[in-house]
Design a protein around this motif. Structure first.
Motif, PDB file in Angstrom:
ATOM      1  N   ASN A 181       0.822  -1.211   0.000  1.00 58.72           N
ATOM      2  CA  ASN A 181       0.000   0.000   0.000  1.00 58.72           C
ATOM      3  C   ASN A 181       0.852   1.255   0.000  1.00 58.72           C
ATOM      4  OD1 ASN A 181      -3.074  -0.249   0.151  1.00 58.72           O
ATOM      5  ND2 ASN A 181      -2.440  -1.900   1.528  1.00 58.72           N
ATOM      6  N   VAL A 182       1.997   1.224   0.671  1.00 61.23           N
ATOM      7  CA  VAL A 182       2.912   2.370   0.622  1.00 61.23           C
ATOM      8  C   VAL A 182       3.388   2.580  -0.814  1.00 61.23           C
ATOM      9  CG1 VAL A 182       5.154   3.254   1.349  1.00 61.23           C
ATOM     10  CG2 VAL A 182       3.659   2.153   3.020  1.00 61.23           C
ATOM     11  N   GLU A 183       3.784   1.498  -1.475  1.00 63.94           N
ATOM     12  CA  GLU A 183       4.265   1.603  -2.854  1.00 63.94           C
ATOM     13  C   GLU A 183       3.156   2.067  -3.792  1.00 63.94           C
ATOM     14  OE1 GLU A 183       5.741  -2.295  -3.552  1.00 63.94           O
ATOM     15  OE2 GLU A 183       7.633  -1.949  -2.480  1.00 63.94           O
ATOM     16  N   LEU A 184       1.925   1.554  -3.573  1.00 66.20           N
ATOM     17  CA  LEU A 184       0.795   1.952  -4.415  1.00 66.20           C
ATOM     18  C   LEU A 184       0.488   3.438  -4.250  1.00 66.20           C
ATOM     19  CD1 LEU A 184      -1.613   1.333  -6.271  1.00 66.20           C
ATOM     20  CD2 LEU A 184      -2.905   0.667  -4.230  1.00 66.20           C
ATOM     21  N   ASN A 185       0.412   3.916  -3.004  1.00 63.04           N
ATOM     22  CA  ASN A 185       0.113   5.327  -2.774  1.00 63.04           C
ATOM     23  C   ASN A 185       1.207   6.224  -3.322  1.00 63.04           C
ATOM     24  OD1 ASN A 185      -2.332   6.133  -0.725  1.00 63.04           O
ATOM     25  ND2 ASN A 185      -1.725   4.001  -0.480  1.00 63.04           N
ATOM     26  N   GLY A 186       2.455   5.824  -3.181  1.00 63.60           N
ATOM     27  CA  GLY A 186       3.547   6.612  -3.737  1.00 63.60           C
ATOM     28  C   GLY A 186       3.475   6.709  -5.241  1.00 63.60           C
ATOM     29  N   LEU A 190       0.752   6.460  -7.054  1.00 66.12           N
ATOM     30  CA  LEU A 190      -0.383   7.314  -7.403  1.00 66.12           C
ATOM     31  C   LEU A 190      -0.028   8.790  -7.280  1.00 66.12           C
ATOM     32  CD1 LEU A 190      -3.326   5.337  -5.727  1.00 66.12           C
ATOM     33  CD2 LEU A 190      -2.829   5.545  -8.171  1.00 66.12           C
ATOM     34  N   GLN A 191       0.930   9.113  -6.405  1.00 66.36           N
ATOM     35  CA  GLN A 191       1.368  10.507  -6.253  1.00 66.36           C
ATOM     36  C   GLN A 191       2.460  10.872  -7.245  1.00 66.36           C
ATOM     37  OE1 GLN A 191       1.994  12.168  -2.371  1.00 66.36           O
ATOM     38  NE2 GLN A 191       0.636  10.714  -1.377  1.00 66.36           N
ATOM     39  N   GLY A 192       2.835   9.923  -8.117  1.00 62.26           N
ATOM     40  CA  GLY A 192       3.808  10.234  -9.156  1.00 62.26           C
ATOM     41  C   GLY A 192       5.251  10.058  -8.757  1.00 62.26           C
ATOM     42  N   LEU A 193       5.513   9.366  -7.643  1.00 60.45           N
ATOM     43  CA  LEU A 193       6.884   9.158  -7.199  1.00 60.45           C
ATOM     44  C   LEU A 193       7.454   7.892  -7.817  1.00 60.45           C
ATOM     45  CD1 LEU A 193       6.561  10.013  -3.394  1.00 60.45           C
ATOM     46  CD2 LEU A 193       7.396  11.485  -5.214  1.00 60.45           C
ATOM     47  N   SER A 194       8.743   7.916  -8.061  1.00 60.28           N
ATOM     48  CA  SER A 194       9.405   6.752  -8.625  1.00 60.28           C
ATOM     49  C   SER A 194       9.592   5.682  -7.555  1.00 60.28           C
ATOM     50  CB  SER A 194      10.769   7.148  -9.196  1.00 60.28           C
ATOM     51  OG  SER A 194      11.629   7.568  -8.137  1.00 60.28           O
ATOM     52  N   ARG A 195       9.818   4.441  -7.988  1.00 62.21           N
ATOM     53  CA  ARG A 195      10.066   3.354  -7.036  1.00 62.21           C
ATOM     54  C   ARG A 195      11.282   3.661  -6.170  1.00 62.21           C
ATOM     55  NH1 ARG A 195       8.158  -1.914  -7.562  1.00 62.21           N
ATOM     56  NH2 ARG A 195       6.507  -2.181  -9.122  1.00 62.21           N
ATOM     57  N   ALA A 196      12.310   4.229  -6.786  1.00 61.57           N
ATOM     58  CA  ALA A 196      13.534   4.528  -6.033  1.00 61.57           C
ATOM     59  C   ALA A 196      13.257   5.546  -4.939  1.00 61.57           C
ATOM     60  CB  ALA A 196      14.610   5.050  -6.989  1.00 61.57           C
ATOM     61  N   ARG A 197      12.468   6.568  -5.254  1.00 64.51           N
ATOM     62  CA  ARG A 197      12.181   7.598  -4.251  1.00 64.51           C
ATOM     63  C   ARG A 197      11.307   7.045  -3.134  1.00 64.51           C
ATOM     64  NH1 ARG A 197      14.422  11.038  -1.359  1.00 64.51           N
ATOM     65  NH2 ARG A 197      13.207  12.900  -0.811  1.00 64.51           N
ATOM     66  N   ILE A 198      10.370   6.156  -3.476  1.00 64.88           N
ATOM     67  CA  ILE A 198       9.520   5.547  -2.452  1.00 64.88           C
ATOM     68  C   ILE A 198      10.370   4.709  -1.506  1.00 64.88           C
ATOM     69  CG2 ILE A 198       7.636   3.916  -2.051  1.00 64.88           C
ATOM     70  CD1 ILE A 198       6.503   4.790  -4.793  1.00 64.88           C
ATOM     71  N   ARG A 199      11.315   3.965  -2.066  1.00 64.67           N
ATOM     72  CA  ARG A 199      12.184   3.135  -1.228  1.00 64.67           C
ATOM     73  C   ARG A 199      13.037   3.989  -0.298  1.00 64.67           C
ATOM     74  NH1 ARG A 199      13.184   0.052  -6.219  1.00 64.67           N
ATOM     75  NH2 ARG A 199      11.841  -1.800  -6.196  1.00 64.67           N
ATOM     76  N   GLU A 200      13.456   5.168  -0.763  1.00 68.01           N
ATOM     77  CA  GLU A 200      14.254   6.056   0.081  1.00 68.01           C
ATOM     78  C   GLU A 200      13.487   6.492   1.328  1.00 68.01           C
ATOM     79  OE1 GLU A 200      15.716   9.386  -2.053  1.00 68.01           O
ATOM     80  OE2 GLU A 200      16.750   8.183  -3.573  1.00 68.01           O
ATOM     81  N   ARG A 201      12.178   6.712   1.186  1.00 64.35           N
ATOM     82  CA  ARG A 201      11.375   7.184   2.311  1.00 64.35           C
ATOM     83  C   ARG A 201      10.698   6.057   3.082  1.00 64.35           C
ATOM     84  NH1 ARG A 201      10.490  12.616   2.078  1.00 64.35           N
ATOM     85  NH2 ARG A 201      10.416  12.304   4.335  1.00 64.35           N
ATOM     86  N   PHE A 202      10.808   4.815   2.554  1.00 60.34           N
ATOM     87  CA  PHE A 202      10.031   3.711   3.117  1.00 60.34           C
ATOM     88  C   PHE A 202      10.341   3.460   4.589  1.00 60.34           C
ATOM     89  CE2 PHE A 202       9.326  -0.776   4.051  1.00 60.34           C
ATOM     90  CZ  PHE A 202       7.998  -0.904   3.692  1.00 60.34           C
ATOM     91  N   ASP A 203      11.607   3.378   4.949  1.00 57.63           N
ATOM     92  CA  ASP A 203      11.973   3.080   6.336  1.00 57.63           C
ATOM     93  C   ASP A 203      11.487   4.167   7.285  1.00 57.63           C
ATOM     94  OD1 ASP A 203      13.164   0.744   5.563  1.00 57.63           O
ATOM     95  OD2 ASP A 203      15.198   1.552   5.504  1.00 57.63           O
ATOM     96  N   GLU A 204      11.531   5.413   6.820  1.00 58.47           N
ATOM     97  CA  GLU A 204      11.064   6.532   7.638  1.00 58.47           C
ATOM     98  C   GLU A 204       9.557   6.431   7.879  1.00 58.47           C
ATOM     99  OE1 GLU A 204      11.888  11.374   7.729  1.00 58.47           O
ATOM    100  OE2 GLU A 204      12.051  10.248   5.846  1.00 58.47           O
ATOM    101  N   GLU A 264       6.390  13.553   0.266  1.00 61.58           N
ATOM    102  CA  GLU A 264       6.762  14.787  -0.436  1.00 61.58           C
ATOM    103  C   GLU A 264       5.585  15.547  -1.013  1.00 61.58           C
ATOM    104  OE1 GLU A 264       9.624  13.662  -3.339  1.00 61.58           O
ATOM    105  OE2 GLU A 264      11.120  13.086  -1.865  1.00 61.58           O
ATOM    106  N   ALA A 265       4.541  15.728  -0.211  1.00 58.73           N
ATOM    107  CA  ALA A 265       3.396  16.516  -0.653  1.00 58.73           C
ATOM    108  C   ALA A 265       3.666  18.001  -0.457  1.00 58.73           C
ATOM    109  CB  ALA A 265       2.142  16.095   0.109  1.00 58.73           C
ATOM    110  N   ASP A 266       3.004  18.825  -1.239  1.00 57.15           N
ATOM    111  CA  ASP A 266       3.040  20.276  -1.044  1.00 57.15           C
ATOM    112  C   ASP A 266       1.856  20.738  -0.206  1.00 57.15           C
ATOM    113  OD1 ASP A 266       5.319  21.004  -2.883  1.00 57.15           O
ATOM    114  OD2 ASP A 266       4.004  19.990  -4.307  1.00 57.15           O
ATOM    115  N   VAL A 267       0.744  19.987  -0.285  1.00 60.76           N
ATOM    116  CA  VAL A 267      -0.472  20.299   0.463  1.00 60.76           C
ATOM    117  C   VAL A 267      -0.890  19.047   1.226  1.00 60.76           C
ATOM    118  CG1 VAL A 267      -2.893  20.978   0.331  1.00 60.76           C
ATOM    119  CG2 VAL A 267      -1.231  22.010  -1.222  1.00 60.76           C
TER     120      VAL A 267
END
Length: 398
Positions: free
Chosen positions: A109-114, A116-130, A165-168
């Motif tokens: 679900n984290v990967e799916l939501n990321g 949907l927000q237009g983030l790359s797999r690499a960027r999602i993995r960077e924030r995943f542990d956090e 990484e949302a703006d709103v």
């Protein structure tokens, strides 16, 4: 529009509500028009501008249009008329479990939501542990979300909305199922989000949460914008509207409090530099200015500090005669300086009353003075424990 900006121009939203849903031709023929279709206007001609970095609360009674407005801004539904614009990426937590597939794991679900927000797999993995660490779901992140408790689901939803990484950031009753520890973490993350220039729209029936989090508040009533301005004023109007709707009696029975031989005039909280303020960091010095008038014998000023639940936190009795009261009618200005307040976190109410020498009530402040305290670190609890540790003997002697 710049990232983080929100523009709502003359927005109205209409829903068609039917008393009885019909799903087949047979049901439609049997009902013979008795479905009772009715138009309901959730919003009417609402205009709102939110700048980058603002934290705005939406308050109002159930059915006033708060959640509908958030869904319009999130792009989940379209306005019947008017225009909604949002700059940048929008992160939203509008209801428990929204956007989650119950049979997917937390990780999926984290990967799916990321995505949907237009983030790359690499960027999602960077924030995943956090994200996982904040949600405290290390032990459950690879389990299906349908096995999560409501609190676990809310923590994961908030972490995804806040860290991808949302703006709103759109939040609807995000603290409804959170415990105190979760709320403190959320406030810390939201504060950091604001400092980075993020924009927040927050819906809650908890007035103290709106006051702690928001710089500005919008009051909606019957789908219309009733007020847009300072948080305290919006909350006051909201409570007044609720009292009017329920025919509640006015404070103090609607009449003057006390005998009136002496009066409490101007009352305000101030920062160390003398500027009026209601919000302070834990441990930050503050002052209380009180102006008294009257020509009676020296009264006693009674001060109480209570938390949001009404618990008495502190009390003080001040003999005004020792501070210059002479009863000439010209008044007396008093100032209380608190150099190192022990309050750690929360919303507190300061109530003031004037008492005569025989204990009779002369005057009472009609409304409490709100004091909002933000935590300045990871410490917990209602008050700060100030003290010094030193070695001691095994038998307990000093």
């Amino acid at each position: 529009m710049r990232p983080g900006e929100i523009s709502v121009e003359g927005v109205s939203r209409r829903f068609v509500v039917r008393a009885r849903e019909t799903h087949t031709l047979k049901e439609l023929l049997v009902a013979r028009g008795r479905t009772g279709a009715q138009e309901v206007w959730a919003l009417r001609d609402v205009s709102l501008e939110v700048g980058r970095g603002e934290a705005v609360g939406l308050v109002g009674r159930n059915g006033s249009g708060k959640s509908t407005l958030l869904r319009l801004i999130a792009g989940i539904i379209r306005p019947t008329s008017g225009r909604v614009g949002t700059g940048g990426r929008v992160g939203s937590l509008l209801e428990l479990g929204a956007g989650f597939h119950p049979d997917f794991t937390g990780r999926e679900n984290v990967e799916l939501n990321g995505a949907l927000q237009g983030l790359s797999r690499a960027r999602i993995r960077e924030r995943f542990d956090e994200i996982v660490a904040f949600a405290e779901l290390e032990h459950a992140i690879d389990r299906p979300v349908r096995t999560y408790s409501s609190g676990m689901t809310m923590r994961l939803g908030f972490a995804i909305a806040a860290f991808l990484e949302a703006d709103v950031l759109l939040l609807d009753e995000v603290f409804a199922v959170g415990d105190e520890s979760f709320q403190r973490k959320c406030f810390g993350v939201i504060s950091a989000f604001k400092e980075r220039g993020g924009t927040i729209l927050f819906v809650s029936h908890d007035a103290s949460a709106v006051e702690r989090l928001c710089d500005r508040a919008v009051l909606l009533r019957d789908g219309r914008l009733a007020f847009d301005g300072p948080v305290h004023e919006a909350i006051t109007r909201y409570r007044r509207a609720m009292a009017e709707d329920t025919d509640a009696p006015a404070p103090n029975g609607g009449g003057p409090a006390g005998t009136g031989e002496a009066r409490i005039g101007d009352v305000r909280l101030i920062a160390a530099d003398g500027e009026p303020r209601e919000r302070f960091l834990a441990g930050e010095p503050f002052g209380l200015v009180v102006v008294l008038t009257g020509s009676t014998a020296a009264p006693t000023l009674h001060l109480e500090v209570r938390d949001a639940s009404g618990l008495l936190v502190a009390e003080d009795l001040v003999e005004t005669g020792k501070l210059g009261w002479n009863g000439d009618g010209e008044g007396l200005a008093l100032r209380l300086d608190v150099a190192s307040p022990p309050l750690q976190f929360g919303r507190f109410d300061l109530t003031l009353a004037l008492l005569g020498d025989d204990g009779r009530l002369l005057d009472r402040l009609p409304r409490p003075v709100p004091l909002l305290v933000y935590p300045d670190g990871e410490s917990r609890g209602l008050v700060r424990l100030e003290g010094t540790w030193r070695p001691g003997s095994n038998d307990g002697d000093a």
